[in-house]
Design an enzyme around this catalytic site. Structure first.
Site, mmCIF file in Angstrom:
data_model
loop_
_atom_site.group_PDB
_atom_site.id
_atom_site.type_symbol
_atom_site.label_atom_id
_atom_site.label_comp_id
_atom_site.label_asym_id
_atom_site.label_seq_id
_atom_site.Cartn_x
_atom_site.Cartn_y
_atom_site.Cartn_z
ATOM 1 N N HIS A 68 92.621 10.012 94.982
ATOM 2 C CA HIS A 68 91.535 10.325 95.924
ATOM 3 C C HIS A 68 90.366 11.049 95.262
ATOM 4 C CE1 HIS A 68 93.265 14.325 95.802
ATOM 5 N NE2 HIS A 68 92.175 14.762 96.397
ATOM 6 N N HIS A 83 85.024 13.116 94.896
ATOM 7 C CA HIS A 83 86.131 13.372 95.823
ATOM 8 C C HIS A 83 85.957 12.481 97.052
ATOM 9 C CE1 HIS A 83 88.790 15.511 98.565
ATOM 10 N NE2 HIS A 83 89.285 16.143 97.521
#
Length: 163
Positions: A68, A83
């Site tokens: 992620h 992110h």
């Protein structure tokens, strides 16, 4: 010779958009760690598609096991964290596929991560994805795009003058 005596020559790093989507001010990210610039300054993108590419030429400094988030380091030593979404670590990698490993050399535009946008929208707090310079101590100045939308690998997101 002057470079050796007085430090390195000033350089500028151009950070391209790693994701296609709508530009969001970092202060508007729905997570205080990012909005209050606790880990650095940058900009965020509300993705229009589920692909993340490298914003610079550099090295993969870190890719989280859940895919992620990924950190890239430029040859100048600038460190950038991408992110995807907020609280996506809780998804434990579901819907994310990494295309690189730590230590890989990448060029701007190389695919880093793909993700299932619908799943992230469903399971995460937000799909807004910060792009943050985490070692701001090496930055002399930062110029952010004034565009409202960016295209991965094509749009300039940030211009950084290094100290």
């Amino acid at each position: 010779m002057f470079k050796k005596l007085f430090g390195r020559e000033e350089s500028t790093v151009t950070i391209m958009a790693p994701i296609t989507g709508k530009v969001v001010n970092i202060e508007d990210v729905p997570d205080q760690v990012f909005s209050q610039k606790m880990i650095g300054d940058g900009i965020a993108i509300e993705p229009a598609e589920g692909e993340v590419v490298s914003p610079i030429d550099g090295e993969v400094a870190q890719i989280f096991p859940t895919n992620h988030a990924v950190g890239i380091r430029s040859k100048d030593g600038l460190e950038i964290l991408i992110h995807v979404g907020m609280d996506t670590v809780a998804m434990a990698g579901e819907g994310f596929k990494g295309h690189v490993v730590q230590g890989d050399r990448v060029k701007a535009g190389d695919k880093l991560v793909t993700f299932d946008m619908d799943l992230v929208k469903e399971k995460a707090e937000s799909i807004i994805s910060p792009v943050v310079i985490t070692n701001f101590e090496v930055v002399k100045s930062l110029t952010k795009t004034e565009e409202t939308a960016v295209i991965r690998g094509e749009s300039v997101l940030l211009q950084v003058k290094m100290k």
